[in-house]
Scaffold this motif. Structure first.
Motif: not given
Length: 246
Positions: A139, A174, A176-177
């Motif tokens: 992340e 990040k 999320n995706e």
């Protein structure tokens, strides 16, 4: 009974070995060492009281493999206002990093820039660095590195070659995706004159539109403590565009 125990033990060992082999294969399948590349494009066009055009394009690629990390990018910006060119810049970067024990690494960075309207005919720098991965997870990524190098440039006064220092900081998170934040900062002073330096800052957001397309917006700032004659020290840009990943 003895023969039965031998057969059972042999079967257990074979099953365990098979499971370990399967697990190893699965781990190898998860680790992706292929190149990740993208092409960026931005366009700003206005017609009316002021006619202006700004085109921004670039390509970058990166790869992580075992202890090595590779990165390269090339970008070009061109702008016009009332049919007069007001921006013409090429920027290129390439780097290689190798992880040592723990989170320490050393690397080589090569960058080049040409900016017609900053009267920078060219600047090429080759740097050798040593750094540390403060955070390196799926992340979040955060690293710093320091180094020494040599720079050759022409800021409208002829060729000048000198030794330089370097500090680089990079951050990425990040959410999320589909969305991530990225930021980087670097400063490079002359070793024979610390009042002569240039720095670069970039921060932005990237959001996926599809699996291969993303929207990207970033703020970029370049600062020259001693620019070419009659040129501004600061160059600030807000850039928006799309990115195609492959």
């Amino acid at each position: 009974m003895k023969k039965f125990l031998q057969i059972t033990a042999t079967s257990g060992i074979m099953m365990a070995a098979s499971a370990m082999a399967q697990e190893e294969v699965e781990v190898e399948e998860v680790i992706d060492t292929s190149w990740e590349s993208s092409v960026d494009f931005g366009l700003n066009l206005s017609k009316g009281n002021t006619d202006s055009l700004l085109v921004r394009g670039g390509i970058q690629t990166e790869k992580k493999e075992d202890k090595d990390a590779y990165f390269a990018s090339l970008g070009y910006s061109y702008g016009e206002e009332d049919s007069a060119t007001n921006q013409d810049e090429i920027v290129g970067k390439a780097s290689w990093r190798r992880t040592l024990t723990g989170k320490n690494f050393f690397g080589v960075l090569l960058d080049g820039r040409s900016d017609q309207f900053a009267d920078l005919d060219y600047r090429f720098s080759l740097n050798f660095t040593y750094g540390y991965y403060w955070i390196d997870t799926e992340e979040t990524f955060f690293s710093t590195e320091v180094g020494l190098g040599v720079t050759t440039e022409d800021k409208g006064r002829g060729n000048d070659t000198y030794m330089n220092g370097l500090f680089v900081q990079r951050f990425e998170h990040k959410f999320n995706e589909s969305a991530k934040l990225f930021e980087s900062f670097s400063i490079s002073p002359r070793l024979d004159d610390f009042s002569d330096y240039h720095l670069e800052f970039q921060a932005g957001l990237e959001t996926k539109i599809t699996e291969t397309m993303a929207f990207k917006v970033s703020l970029e700032n370049r600062y020259e403590s001693k620019p070419a004659d009659d040129k501004e020290k600061n160059d600030l840009k807000l850039v928006a565009g799309v990115s195609y990943k492959f």
